[in-house]
Design a protein around this motif. Structure first.
Motif, PDB file in Angstrom:
ATOM      1  N   LEU A 199       2.025  -9.946  -7.312  1.00 19.74           N
ATOM      2  CA  LEU A 199       0.738 -10.353  -7.862  1.00 19.74           C
ATOM      3  C   LEU A 199       0.823 -11.738  -8.472  1.00 19.74           C
ATOM      4  CD1 LEU A 199      -2.196  -9.675  -8.685  1.00 19.74           C
ATOM      5  CD2 LEU A 199      -1.251  -8.693 -10.791  1.00 19.74           C
ATOM      6  N   LEU A 200       1.811 -11.958  -9.352  1.00 19.59           N
ATOM      7  CA  LEU A 200       1.955 -13.233 -10.041  1.00 19.59           C
ATOM      8  C   LEU A 200       3.420 -13.507 -10.350  1.00 19.59           C
ATOM      9  CD1 LEU A 200      -0.884 -12.859 -12.714  1.00 19.59           C
ATOM     10  CD2 LEU A 200      -0.902 -14.522 -10.842  1.00 19.59           C
ATOM     11  N   ARG A 201       3.835 -14.725 -10.087  1.00 13.89           N
ATOM     12  CA  ARG A 201       5.137 -15.222 -10.548  1.00 13.89           C
ATOM     13  C   ARG A 201       4.878 -16.528 -11.297  1.00 13.89           C
ATOM     14  NH1 ARG A 201       7.715 -15.691  -5.969  1.00 13.89           N
ATOM     15  NH2 ARG A 201       9.056 -13.839  -6.113  1.00 13.89           N
ATOM     16  N   ARG A 202       5.389 -16.623 -12.527  1.00 15.66           N
ATOM     17  CA  ARG A 202       5.220 -17.848 -13.315  1.00 15.66           C
ATOM     18  C   ARG A 202       6.570 -18.432 -13.642  1.00 15.66           C
ATOM     19  NH1 ARG A 202       5.199 -19.683 -18.767  1.00 15.66           N
ATOM     20  NH2 ARG A 202       3.471 -21.087 -19.294  1.00 15.66           N
ATOM     21  N   ARG A 203       6.744 -19.719 -13.343  1.00 11.34           N
ATOM     22  CA  ARG A 203       7.929 -20.488 -13.703  1.00 11.34           C
ATOM     23  C   ARG A 203       7.448 -21.794 -14.319  1.00 11.34           C
ATOM     24  NH1 ARG A 203       9.746 -16.301 -12.516  1.00 11.34           N
ATOM     25  NH2 ARG A 203      11.505 -15.770 -11.158  1.00 11.34           N
ATOM     26  N   GLY A 204       7.415 -21.852 -15.639  1.00 11.69           N
ATOM     27  CA  GLY A 204       6.891 -23.048 -16.288  1.00 11.69           C
ATOM     28  C   GLY A 204       5.427 -23.221 -15.948  1.00 11.69           C
ATOM     29  N   ASP A 205       5.076 -24.361 -15.366  1.00 10.31           N
ATOM     30  CA  ASP A 205       3.677 -24.584 -15.011  1.00 10.31           C
ATOM     31  C   ASP A 205       3.385 -24.237 -13.551  1.00 10.31           C
ATOM     32  OD1 ASP A 205       4.913 -26.664 -13.687  1.00 10.31           O
ATOM     33  OD2 ASP A 205       3.640 -28.246 -14.520  1.00 10.31           O
ATOM     34  N   GLN A 206       4.324 -23.604 -12.863  1.00 11.42           N
ATOM     35  CA  GLN A 206       4.125 -23.233 -11.472  1.00 11.42           C
ATOM     36  C   GLN A 206       3.833 -21.744 -11.335  1.00 11.42           C
ATOM     37  OE1 GLN A 206       4.027 -25.700  -8.918  1.00 11.42           O
ATOM     38  NE2 GLN A 206       3.962 -26.805 -10.889  1.00 11.42           N
ATOM     39  N   VAL A 207       2.789 -21.431 -10.594  1.00  6.86           N
ATOM     40  CA  VAL A 207       2.358 -20.054 -10.367  1.00  6.86           C
ATOM     41  C   VAL A 207       2.320 -19.792  -8.873  1.00  6.86           C
ATOM     42  CG1 VAL A 207       0.469 -18.398 -10.624  1.00  6.86           C
ATOM     43  CG2 VAL A 207       0.986 -19.988 -12.464  1.00  6.86           C
ATOM     44  N   THR A 208       2.855 -18.654  -8.456  1.00  3.80           N
ATOM     45  CA  THR A 208       2.766 -18.251  -7.049  1.00  3.80           C
ATOM     46  C   THR A 208       2.333 -16.788  -6.981  1.00  3.80           C
ATOM     47  OG1 THR A 208       5.120 -17.670  -6.992  1.00  3.80           O
ATOM     48  CG2 THR A 208       4.510 -19.880  -6.249  1.00  3.80           C
ATOM     49  N   SER A 209       1.794 -16.439  -5.819  1.00  7.37           N
ATOM     50  CA  SER A 209       1.340 -15.073  -5.577  1.00  7.37           C
ATOM     51  C   SER A 209       1.372 -14.833  -4.082  1.00  7.37           C
ATOM     52  CB  SER A 209      -0.091 -14.877  -6.103  1.00  7.37           C
ATOM     53  OG  SER A 209      -0.586 -13.594  -5.788  1.00  7.37           O
ATOM     54  N   GLN A 210       1.484 -13.578  -3.697  1.00  8.57           N
ATOM     55  CA  GLN A 210       1.312 -13.212  -2.294  1.00  8.57           C
ATOM     56  C   GLN A 210       0.308 -12.074  -2.237  1.00  8.57           C
ATOM     57  OE1 GLN A 210       4.355 -11.156   0.254  1.00  8.57           O
ATOM     58  NE2 GLN A 210       4.201 -13.013   1.497  1.00  8.57           N
ATOM     59  N   VAL A 211      -0.820 -12.320  -1.610  1.00  7.47           N
ATOM     60  CA  VAL A 211      -1.902 -11.344  -1.521  1.00  7.47           C
ATOM     61  C   VAL A 211      -1.739 -10.549  -0.239  1.00  7.47           C
ATOM     62  CG1 VAL A 211      -4.394 -11.013  -1.447  1.00  7.47           C
ATOM     63  CG2 VAL A 211      -3.428 -12.907  -2.776  1.00  7.47           C
ATOM     64  N   LEU A 212      -1.716  -9.223  -0.361  1.00  4.16           N
ATOM     65  CA  LEU A 212      -1.667  -8.332   0.799  1.00  4.16           C
ATOM     66  C   LEU A 212      -2.950  -7.517   0.853  1.00  4.16           C
ATOM     67  CD1 LEU A 212       1.965  -6.894   0.596  1.00  4.16           C
ATOM     68  CD2 LEU A 212       1.193  -9.020   1.643  1.00  4.16           C
ATOM     69  N   ALA A 213      -3.601  -7.514   1.990  1.00  6.96           N
ATOM     70  CA  ALA A 213      -4.774  -6.663   2.223  1.00  6.96           C
ATOM     71  C   ALA A 213      -5.036  -6.657   3.716  1.00  6.96           C
ATOM     72  CB  ALA A 213      -5.995  -7.175   1.461  1.00  6.96           C
ATOM     73  N   GLY A 214      -5.360  -5.495   4.238  1.00  5.88           N
ATOM     74  CA  GLY A 214      -5.468  -5.304   5.675  1.00  5.88           C
ATOM     75  C   GLY A 214      -4.146  -4.797   6.206  1.00  5.88           C
ATOM     76  N   SER A 215      -4.098  -3.515   6.616  1.00  8.02           N
ATOM     77  CA  SER A 215      -2.817  -2.882   6.941  1.00  8.02           C
ATOM     78  C   SER A 215      -2.897  -2.125   8.257  1.00  8.02           C
ATOM     79  CB  SER A 215      -2.407  -1.894   5.840  1.00  8.02           C
ATOM     80  OG  SER A 215      -2.433  -2.515   4.574  1.00  8.02           O
ATOM     81  N   SER A 216      -1.760  -2.066   8.941  1.00 12.03           N
ATOM     82  CA  SER A 216      -1.629  -1.289  10.161  1.00 12.03           C
ATOM     83  C   SER A 216      -0.320  -0.525  10.113  1.00 12.03           C
ATOM     84  CB  SER A 216      -1.654  -2.200  11.405  1.00 12.03           C
ATOM     85  OG  SER A 216      -1.281  -1.472  12.567  1.00 12.03           O
ATOM     86  N   TRP A 217      -0.380   0.816  10.169  1.00  9.75           N
ATOM     87  CA  TRP A 217       0.855   1.598  10.129  1.00  9.75           C
ATOM     88  C   TRP A 217       1.589   1.581  11.461  1.00  9.75           C
ATOM     89  CZ3 TRP A 217      -4.007   3.532  10.282  1.00  9.75           C
ATOM     90  CH2 TRP A 217      -4.352   4.325  11.370  1.00  9.75           C
ATOM     91  N   SER A 218       0.925   1.106  12.543  1.00  8.53           N
ATOM     92  CA  SER A 218       1.607   0.989  13.831  1.00  8.53           C
ATOM     93  C   SER A 218       2.502  -0.239  13.884  1.00  8.53           C
ATOM     94  CB  SER A 218       0.578   0.905  14.968  1.00  8.53           C
ATOM     95  OG  SER A 218      -0.145  -0.318  14.904  1.00  8.53           O
ATOM     96  N   GLY A 219       2.379  -1.120  12.867  1.00 12.11           N
ATOM     97  CA  GLY A 219       3.170  -2.338  12.857  1.00 12.11           C
ATOM     98  C   GLY A 219       2.645  -3.418  13.773  1.00 12.11           C
ATOM     99  N   ASP A 220       1.428  -3.225  14.305  1.00 12.04           N
ATOM    100  CA  ASP A 220       0.851  -4.177  15.251  1.00 12.04           C
ATOM    101  C   ASP A 220       0.186  -5.314  14.484  1.00 12.04           C
ATOM    102  OD1 ASP A 220      -0.379  -5.564  17.238  1.00 12.04           O
ATOM    103  OD2 ASP A 220      -1.438  -3.862  18.116  1.00 12.04           O
ATOM    104  N   GLY A 221       0.948  -6.364  14.235  1.00 15.98           N
ATOM    105  CA  GLY A 221       0.412  -7.486  13.492  1.00 15.98           C
ATOM    106  C   GLY A 221      -0.654  -8.253  14.223  1.00 15.98           C
ATOM    107  N   GLU A 222      -0.544  -8.319  15.532  1.00 14.29           N
ATOM    108  CA  GLU A 222      -1.551  -9.044  16.305  1.00 14.29           C
ATOM    109  C   GLU A 222      -2.906  -8.347  16.196  1.00 14.29           C
ATOM    110  OE1 GLU A 222      -0.958 -11.996  17.500  1.00 14.29           O
ATOM    111  OE2 GLU A 222       1.038 -11.707  16.645  1.00 14.29           O
ATOM    112  N   GLN A 223      -2.892  -7.010  16.135  1.00 11.57           N
ATOM    113  CA  GLN A 223      -4.132  -6.268  15.942  1.00 11.57           C
ATOM    114  C   GLN A 223      -4.788  -6.657  14.627  1.00 11.57           C
ATOM    115  OE1 GLN A 223      -3.549  -2.032  15.602  1.00 11.57           O
ATOM    116  NE2 GLN A 223      -5.457  -1.793  14.447  1.00 11.57           N
ATOM    117  N   LEU A 224      -3.989  -6.806  13.578  1.00 11.69           N
ATOM    118  CA  LEU A 224      -4.533  -7.193  12.285  1.00 11.69           C
ATOM    119  C   LEU A 224      -5.173  -8.571  12.342  1.00 11.69           C
ATOM    120  CD1 LEU A 224      -1.684  -6.014   9.879  1.00 11.69           C
ATOM    121  CD2 LEU A 224      -3.958  -5.012  10.087  1.00 11.69           C
ATOM    122  N   LEU A 225      -4.468  -9.509  12.926  1.00 10.26           N
ATOM    123  CA  LEU A 225      -4.976 -10.881  12.980  1.00 10.26           C
ATOM    124  C   LEU A 225      -6.241 -10.987  13.821  1.00 10.26           C
ATOM    125  CD1 LEU A 225      -1.620 -12.835  13.347  1.00 10.26           C
ATOM    126  CD2 LEU A 225      -3.187 -12.930  11.397  1.00 10.26           C
ATOM    127  N   ALA A 226      -6.356 -10.130  14.838  1.00 12.57           N
ATOM    128  CA  ALA A 226      -7.494 -10.216  15.747  1.00 12.57           C
ATOM    129  C   ALA A 226      -8.706  -9.431  15.256  1.00 12.57           C
ATOM    130  CB  ALA A 226      -7.087  -9.701  17.132  1.00 12.57           C
TER     131      ALA A 226
END
Length: 391
Positions: free
Chosen positions: A209-236
């Protein structure tokens, strides 16, 4: 707010050469805390301090409690770390724990930090859970499917854009569950995730959700899932892309008052053991000096775990979900005396209590969602803890 503080507050740090199994280091499963990723991170036990927080303003309460404890440590505070896990909403209990013993592993080096006098305790071997019996949680599978179908009807009427609905599953074992066993299995099976433990909430979350190091903030947002592992299906898929975009936009909007140079890169596909997610990486530069807990207060709940618009989603969750989420899907992680640290979202997790584990899983619902598909997605998300328990 309830607290427990050490009588002696001296801090000792030493480096040790030890390639032992980290999960076997705590003398027992009780009061184990952890934050591990790909074999690196922290595991601790005992309680040098404990703060339990309820009611509104939980992030502000936690920040004041942590600041007060840091001031008690004085110059030793630089070595102290607090593990924290928040309630999803103001109805629940949040907790902040400073372990008495903390082992930090980075590459092949280990540091042991001890706060207070240290108390000897008898080491017990890690215990397997034995036979596991499964039962329905608050909403049986078919009734939860009906709740999703009703949410889809509301979404198609235009009442809101997205809502996240969760369900639970109960596991009962013949003997008390050992958190160390579950942590070790989750870390072994899901090295790409952050394996966490705070006050009996055990899991392996893929989402930072959030990583803070001094004045630098990073995050990785995950939403949209496929249990088949088909990433191309997600993108399309436009529905998956829409679900993902809502989550990204909610994070960007929340951090904007505190940050400049905000950048979002994605979506790409994050492939895990039994599921794939759309992922967007976010980076920003702090301009207000807000600490990690202040940022968490601003962003939670994002559309990734609540929905959008936020208020309308919260109302629909309360109406349809019939579930006390506790600390599921809320920030979990660690912070230091400088206000830096890492907070993930408490996903792929279970709350342990004696011989019972309560597992949680949820799905983002949009107007195009298929209730049967969403049920199967929760089954795939339950699998992380189910497999670790031996199911």
């Amino acid at each position: 707010m309830t607290t427990a503080l050490p009588q002696r507050r001296s801090v000792h740090v030493r480096e040790v050469e030890d390639d032992a199994d980290l999960w076997a280091l705590p003398p027992s499963g009780d009061a184990t805390v952890s934050w591990m990723h790909d074999g690196r991170g922290m595991i601790g036990w005992g309680e040098a301090a404990r703060f339990e927080i309820t009611g509104p303003g939980q992030y502000e309460q936690a920040a004041r409690a942590w600041s007060g404890f840091v001031s008690l440590l004085g110059g030793d505070a630089a070595s102290a770390v607090a593990f924290t896990s928040f309630s999803f909403d103001d109805r629940g209990r949040s907790v902040l724990i400073v372990p008495q013993v903390l082992v930090t592993r980075w590459e092949n080096r280990n540091w042991v930090t001890t706060i207070g006098p240290g108390t000897p305790s008898r080491h017990t071997p890690i215990a397997r859970p034995g036979r596991v019996r499964w039962s329905d949680g608050a909403l049986p599978r078919d009734r939860w499917r009906g709740a999703v179908a009703e949410a889809v009807r509301r979404l198609r009427r235009g009442e809101l854009d997205k809502v996240v609905l969760a369900r639970d599953l109960l596991a009962e074992t013949d003997q008390p569950l050992d958190p160390r066993f579950l942590l070790r299995e989750l870390a072994r099976r899901h090295p790409q995730c952050w394996t966490f433990a705070v006050d009996g909430l055990i899991g392996a979350t893929p989402e930072m959700l959030l990583r803070r190091r001094g004045d630098q903030v990073t995050s990785q947002v995950l939403a949209g899932s496929s249990w088949s592992g088909d990433g191309e299906q997600l993108l399309a898929s436009q529905p998956y892309r829409d679900e993902h975009d809502f989550a990204v936009e909610s994070l960007l909007t929340a951090i904007a008052p505190h940050c400049a140079d905000v950048r979002a890169s994605g979506p790409s596909v994050l492939r895990l053991r039994n599921i794939a997610h759309l992922a967007t990486d976010v980076s920003a530069t702090l301009t207000t000096g807000v600490d990690l807990l202040g940022l968490a207060a601003a962003v939670h709940p994002t559309a990734a775990v609540g929905g959008t618009p936020r208020r309308a989603a919260a109302d629909l969750i309360a109406e349809l979900e019939d579930l006390d989420r506790g600390r599921y899907a809320a920030p979990v992680g660690w912070l230091d005396a400088n206000g830096d640290g890492e907070l993930g979202l408490a996903l792929r997790c279970a709350q342990l209590s004696g011989s019972r584990a309560r597992l949680f899983a949820g799905c983002g619902i949009v107007a195009e969602s298929d209730p049967d598909v969403e049920v199967r997605e929760t089954d795939a998300k339950f699998a992380a803890v189910r497999e670790a328990l031996g199911a």
